[in-house]
Design an enzyme around this catalytic site. Sequence first.
Site, short mmCIF file in Angstrom:
data_model
loop_
_atom_site.label_atom_id
_atom_site.label_comp_id
_atom_site.label_asym_id
_atom_site.label_seq_id
_atom_site.Cartn_x
_atom_site.Cartn_y
_atom_site.Cartn_z
N PRO A 105 0.78 -1.36 0.13
CA PRO A 105 0.02 0.11 0.01
C PRO A 105 0.85 1.08 0.11
CG PRO A 105 -0.78 -1.48 1.60
CD PRO A 105 0.49 -2.15 1.04
N ILE A 143 -2.37 -3.38 -3.90
CA ILE A 143 -2.58 -4.64 -4.84
C ILE A 143 -3.50 -5.44 -3.90
CG2 ILE A 143 -1.41 -6.72 -5.45
CD1 ILE A 143 1.23 -5.46 -5.24
N LYS A 152 -2.44 -5.70 5.97
CA LYS A 152 -1.00 -5.67 5.11
C LYS A 152 0.05 -5.19 6.09
CE LYS A 152 -2.63 -6.00 0.71
NZ LYS A 152 -2.08 -6.62 -0.62
#
Length: 115
Positions: free
Chosen positions: A2, A65, A33
Amino acid sequence: MPKFIVNTNISKDKVPESFTGELTQQLSKAMGKPAQYLAIQISPDQLMSFGGSTDPCATCFLYCIGKIGEQENKVYSKLLCDLLNKQLKIPSDRIYVSFFEISAGNVGWNTTTFA
């Protein structure tokens, strides 16, 4: 991977030193994440207006992603607007957050990509 970018007309001296760390921890938790892959960029002192006024405002961009979608984005928008309001005193109605999902093959890192 990120990446969160904040462009704001708030002056650099009004951005708390702890701000990037808090953003990293909160986004890492919300997105699931690892914090070690999260990049934060704060660009203060920008010449900006929102609705024709130069009162404090921000335009933000969250790239990732996966983990980007209508329901997730509502959670991120609340989290990020609340943090920008708390830390930078920017009213939530003077903040835009744009969300972008990136394919793993389009993100380079450590001499390769995430694909």
